[in-house]
Motif scaffolding. Sequence first.
Motif, short mmCIF file in Angstrom:
data_model
loop_
_atom_site.label_atom_id
_atom_site.label_comp_id
_atom_site.label_asym_id
_atom_site.label_seq_id
_atom_site.Cartn_x
_atom_site.Cartn_y
_atom_site.Cartn_z
N SER A 1 11.88 -3.20 -0.54
CA SER A 1 10.55 -2.75 -0.18
C SER A 1 9.75 -3.88 0.46
N SER A 2 9.08 -3.58 1.56
CA SER A 2 8.24 -4.58 2.21
C SER A 2 6.94 -4.75 1.43
N ASN A 3 6.22 -5.82 1.72
CA ASN A 3 4.94 -6.05 1.06
C ASN A 3 3.96 -4.93 1.36
N ARG A 4 4.02 -4.38 2.59
CA ARG A 4 3.12 -3.28 2.93
C ARG A 4 3.43 -2.03 2.09
N GLU A 5 4.70 -1.76 1.88
CA GLU A 5 5.08 -0.62 1.04
C GLU A 5 4.60 -0.81 -0.39
N ARG A 6 4.77 -2.01 -0.90
CA ARG A 6 4.34 -2.29 -2.27
C ARG A 6 2.81 -2.22 -2.39
N GLU A 7 2.13 -2.70 -1.36
CA GLU A 7 0.67 -2.62 -1.35
C GLU A 7 0.20 -1.17 -1.40
N ASN A 8 0.81 -0.32 -0.58
CA ASN A 8 0.44 1.10 -0.57
C ASN A 8 0.83 1.79 -1.87
N ALA A 9 1.99 1.44 -2.40
CA ALA A 9 2.47 2.08 -3.64
C ALA A 9 1.56 1.75 -4.81
N ILE A 10 1.12 0.50 -4.92
CA ILE A 10 0.25 0.13 -6.05
C ILE A 10 -1.12 0.78 -5.90
N LYS A 11 -1.57 0.96 -4.66
CA LYS A 11 -2.85 1.64 -4.45
C LYS A 11 -2.76 3.11 -4.86
N VAL A 12 -1.68 3.77 -4.47
CA VAL A 12 -1.51 5.18 -4.84
C VAL A 12 -1.36 5.31 -6.36
#
Length: 421
Positions: free
Chosen positions: A212-223
């Motif tokens: 997972s990229s940092n952007r994916e992880r950023e979006n996942a933690i926000k959701v």
Amino acid sequence: MEVNIEIPSHFLCPISLQLMRDPVTISTGITFDRDFIEKWLFSCNKTICPVTKQPLDDDLSFVITPNHTLRRLIQSWCTLHASYGVERIPTPTQPPTITHSNISKLISDASKSPQQLRYTCLQRIRSSIAPATTRYYSSRCKNIIVTCGGIQYVANVLIEKDATRREKEEAVFILAQMDGYDQEFKSVVLRNDDYADLFIDSLVGLLSSESSSNRERENAIKVMKMVYSVADPTRLGSVEHEMFAHIVRVLRDKVSKEATKNALKLVVELNPWGRNRVKAVGSGAVHVLVELLLDERLDRRISELALVVLDQLCGCAEGRADLVGHGAGLAVVSKKILRVSHVASDRAIRILSSISRYVGTAKVVGEMMEVGVVAKLCLVIQVDCSSKTKERAKEMLRLHSRVWKNSPCIPPHLISSYPTN
């Protein structure tokens, strides 16, 4: 336009064979008029380039990029030939308008043919709410998407077993932009326990995957934060230990400022339940928070949130033990007093009050004196702080007055501030 004016061939749309008004380029490198290529891709459900016949559903995507250079050339040509009746094409001021009907049709078609149209649909939805668009336009598009069942469709993609990696990446990006639609989000994601479990498991999968990229992880933690901010107490109180391990990992890896803020906000949502605090401490949260606060360049809001979480964790014995067990724990909390904000000072004093009251051993009291806690407490009762914060500071000074009052660690000018009763 006069018929005897010859339009340069590269100014013509390959589909309509007319002068392009809003030239855009697709992934094959061919430029079209936006209206016609979007009709080809999204309304006619084509999956190949109209010119090259190359497929657009594998390595290539349906990304549509404005060709500003060509548009300016067309505008200059129009101006040059204005005397012949050629009208200058206008400069687009915002992305093309989406309507309820075309988004509804797009979602409906993608639901019927997921293998062919799912990624196309997600791309179309993403492009309409991308942060780069104007706030008004983006908000308007979100409203349309919500009323068309867009949240439901995107959430379903995220839990689909046969959804590709890039489809899930698009889905979690879209959901991360839908903050502010709490009730709609709750009615979709938390409509029943089985669906909610599948949805949360999908987010955990994105957070835990090494690819997972940092952007994916950023979006996942926000959701994830969005989910738990609207969850009922039963779900909030039954979070697995594994969840805290993933949250702490996001904090430790410093994925991004936004990811750090959302991870901290998520922990704040979960910590009112005592069992969750113990799980968070067991995942190494206290150690990571102390290391986070040691960063001199830390954003003010992140500092405040970190201290809020640390205060919550010090509400349990395990959290207090971890803080005093960290070599820099007491020192970094003391350092934040009167240096960040009133909120940060208040939380730091609350943390030290918990330590002072419940873990005030001779060793801990001595360390508090050595790292400057006592001097900071004397300053707090002199400066502009809330009455509650000052009262906590005085209470700590009185509680350990036998050890601290005559300490050489207190600067002479602060001795007069030491409370005597």
